[in-house]
Design an enzyme around this catalytic site. Structure first.
Site, PDB file in Angstrom:
ATOM      1  N   ASP A  30       0.868  -1.233   0.096  1.00 36.57           N
ATOM      2  CA  ASP A  30      -0.020  -0.006  -0.116  1.00 36.57           C
ATOM      3  C   ASP A  30       1.029   1.253  -0.027  1.00 36.57           C
ATOM      4  O   ASP A  30       1.991   1.072   0.338  1.00 36.57           O
ATOM      5  CB  ASP A  30      -0.765   0.122   1.329  1.00 36.57           C
ATOM      6  CG  ASP A  30      -1.775   1.244   1.157  1.00 36.57           C
ATOM      7  OD1 ASP A  30      -2.265   1.617   0.265  1.00 36.57           O
ATOM      8  OD2 ASP A  30      -1.779   1.862   2.299  1.00 36.57           O
ATOM      9  N   SER A  31       0.342   2.514  -0.288  1.00 43.96           N
ATOM     10  CA  SER A  31       0.935   3.632  -0.267  1.00 43.96           C
ATOM     11  C   SER A  31       1.409   3.990   1.450  1.00 43.96           C
ATOM     12  O   SER A  31       2.270   4.679   1.390  1.00 43.96           O
ATOM     13  CB  SER A  31       0.045   4.778  -0.718  1.00 43.96           C
ATOM     14  OG  SER A  31      -1.137   4.938  -0.103  1.00 43.96           O
TER      15      SER A  31
ATOM     16  N   GLU B 226      -4.050   8.808   8.586  1.00 42.13           N
ATOM     17  CA  GLU B 226      -2.520   8.615   9.082  1.00 42.13           C
ATOM     18  C   GLU B 226      -2.236   9.251  10.179  1.00 42.13           C
ATOM     19  O   GLU B 226      -1.449   8.957  11.086  1.00 42.13           O
ATOM     20  CB  GLU B 226      -1.778   9.168   7.933  1.00 42.13           C
ATOM     21  CG  GLU B 226      -2.091   8.402   6.597  1.00 42.13           C
ATOM     22  CD  GLU B 226      -1.092   7.161   6.168  1.00 42.13           C
ATOM     23  OE1 GLU B 226       0.215   7.409   6.834  1.00 42.13           O
ATOM     24  OE2 GLU B 226      -1.372   6.262   5.565  1.00 42.13           O
TER      25      GLU B 226
ATOM     26  N   CYS C   2     -11.156   2.752  -0.484  1.00 43.33           N
ATOM     27  CA  CYS C   2      -9.878   3.220   0.038  1.00 43.33           C
ATOM     28  C   CYS C   2      -9.504   2.463   1.164  1.00 43.33           C
ATOM     29  O   CYS C   2     -10.364   2.283   2.009  1.00 43.33           O
ATOM     30  CB  CYS C   2      -9.573   4.726   0.360  1.00 43.33           C
ATOM     31  SG  CYS C   2      -8.075   5.248   0.971  1.00 43.33           S
TER      32      CYS C   2
ATOM     33  N   CYS D  37      -4.480  -1.267  -2.139  1.00 47.13           N
ATOM     34  CA  CYS D  37      -4.706   0.060  -2.458  1.00 47.13           C
ATOM     35  C   CYS D  37      -5.664   0.182  -3.647  1.00 47.13           C
ATOM     36  O   CYS D  37      -5.320  -0.484  -4.718  1.00 47.13           O
ATOM     37  CB  CYS D  37      -3.491   0.821  -2.653  1.00 47.13           C
ATOM     38  SG  CYS D  37      -3.206   2.414  -2.954  1.00 47.13           S
TER      39      CYS D  37
ATOM     40  N   HIS E 126      -7.697   3.031   3.663  1.00 46.50           N
ATOM     41  CA  HIS E 126      -7.647   3.595   4.737  1.00 46.50           C
ATOM     42  C   HIS E 126      -8.978   3.752   5.490  1.00 46.50           C
ATOM     43  O   HIS E 126      -9.167   3.860   6.664  1.00 46.50           O
ATOM     44  CB  HIS E 126      -7.196   4.933   4.547  1.00 46.50           C
ATOM     45  CG  HIS E 126      -5.669   5.195   4.085  1.00 46.50           C
ATOM     46  ND1 HIS E 126      -5.116   4.809   3.261  1.00 46.50           N
ATOM     47  CD2 HIS E 126      -4.559   5.614   5.163  1.00 46.50           C
ATOM     48  CE1 HIS E 126      -3.791   4.873   3.257  1.00 46.50           C
ATOM     49  NE2 HIS E 126      -3.427   5.621   4.397  1.00 46.50           N
TER      50      HIS E 126
HETATM   51  N1  DGL Z   1      -5.081   3.491   0.641  1.00 43.05           N
HETATM   52  C1  DGL Z   1      -4.927   3.957  -0.663  1.00 43.05           C
HETATM   53  C2  DGL Z   1      -6.178   3.498  -1.524  1.00 43.05           C
HETATM   54  O1  DGL Z   1      -6.667   2.446  -0.957  1.00 43.05           O
HETATM   55  C3  DGL Z   1      -4.781   5.347  -0.575  1.00 43.05           C
HETATM   56  C4  DGL Z   1      -4.264   6.290   0.191  1.00 43.05           C
HETATM   57  C5  DGL Z   1      -3.389   7.468  -0.721  1.00 43.05           C
HETATM   58  O2  DGL Z   1      -3.940   8.332  -1.052  1.00 43.05           O
HETATM   59  O3  DGL Z   1      -2.359   7.222  -1.010  1.00 43.05           O
HETATM   60  O4  DGL Z   1      -6.560   4.123  -2.265  1.00 43.05           O
END
Ligand code: DGL
Length: 270
Positions: A12-13, A154, A186, A75, A188
């Site tokens: 993931d990012s 975050e 997402c 992600c 997150h």
């Molecule tokens: N967790 C990432 C997603 O599922 C994105 C977070 C980011 O913007 O890097 O899209």
């Protein structure tokens, strides 16, 4: 394709993919898991498709130096913009987060109004409405980019009063619409469920890709005869920056403490 042995890698990012890691840990309790968070460059969601693809290529090229059984792209932003190219480039089974969610929705005929939340890049890709409407053209879909959710998660601020105000502001254009289901587009966003339910109402149902991806990973490894029987699997974490911050967030995301020694800071050029 010649799958390598040993780790199931989860990329993931940043920390969001840990929502997927947690489900994989539960559904595949005997697998060694290797998490990669590009903490130096998160968030990806405001970047252009070519940068998202380049970042993902760089991170996965690095990960390929380890022994991997398969890779989960945990992600939505990367899955929306780069999954096909990643599958073409790397000789390894790769599972994204979008396809399992779209397949799940095919089975959920009771859904009539769906709100899709995601990063700017995921929403701009239009991948969810396009794929979902192919199978279910009657569904009423609303899509909303909610980029501030990523830094709020975050920063550990999902339950901060400012977050409620931000959610209300994002939802203002849709305030007359009643939403039955929310697709958390997402990784997150599962951490935002409580805050979202406060604004959208307790009855709202969330669709989270994490358990679906864990099931898909189990099925993939079973079909390749690659399921491990290890009694004590290892969990390791690689980050491109912010080792301490990652460690404390990971402990919160996973509901179990992570030792700082298990988090390694790596340089993509090495
Ligand atoms: N967790 C990432 C997603 O599922 C994105 C977070 C980011 O913007 O890097 O899209």
């Amino acid at each position: 394709m010649s799958p390598r042995e040993d780790f199931v890698a989860i990329f993931d990012s940043g920390v969001g993919g840990l929502t997927v890691f947690k489900e994989v840990m539960q559904k595949l309790p005997h697998e060694n898991l290797l998490y990669f968070g590009d903490m130096a460059r998160v968030p990806y969601g405001g970047r252009t498709p070519k940068t998202i693809l380049r970042y993902a290529m760089e991170c996965i090229s690095f990960l390929m130096k380890r022994r991997l059984k398969c890779l989960i792209v945990a992600c939505h932003t990367v899955s929306a913009h780069a999954l096909e190219e990643l599958k073409e480039k790397f000789d390894l089974p790769i599972i994204g987060v979008v396809e399992p969610m779209v397949q799940e929705l095919e089975t959920k005929k009771e859904i009539d109004r769906l709100l899709i939340l995601g990063t700017r890049a995921t929403i701009a890709s239009n991948i969810y409405p396009r794929l979902i409407l192919e199978k279910n053209p009657e569904l009423k879909i609303f899509s909303l980019a909610t980029p501030l959710f990523v830094p709020l998660v975050e920063e550990g601020m999902a339950d901060h009063p400012a977050t409620e105000l931000i959610i209300k502001e994002y939802l203002r254009p849709l305030e007359k619409e009643k939403m039955g289901h929310v697709l958390l587009g997402c990784t997150h966003y599962p951490l935002m469920k409580e805050a979202l339910a406060k604004v959208l109402g307790k009855e709202v149902k969330f669709l989270d890709a994490a358990p679906l991806v864990a099931t898909k990973t189990y099925q993939l490894l079973a079909s390749l005869n690659l399921l491990s029987k290890k009694k004590q699997p290892s969990y390791s974490f690689l980050v491109t920056d912010h080792r301490e911050k990652f460690c404390s967030l990971a402990s919160r995301f996973l509901g179990k403490s992570i030792a700082l020694e298990d988090v390694e800071e790596v340089s993509l050029d090495s």
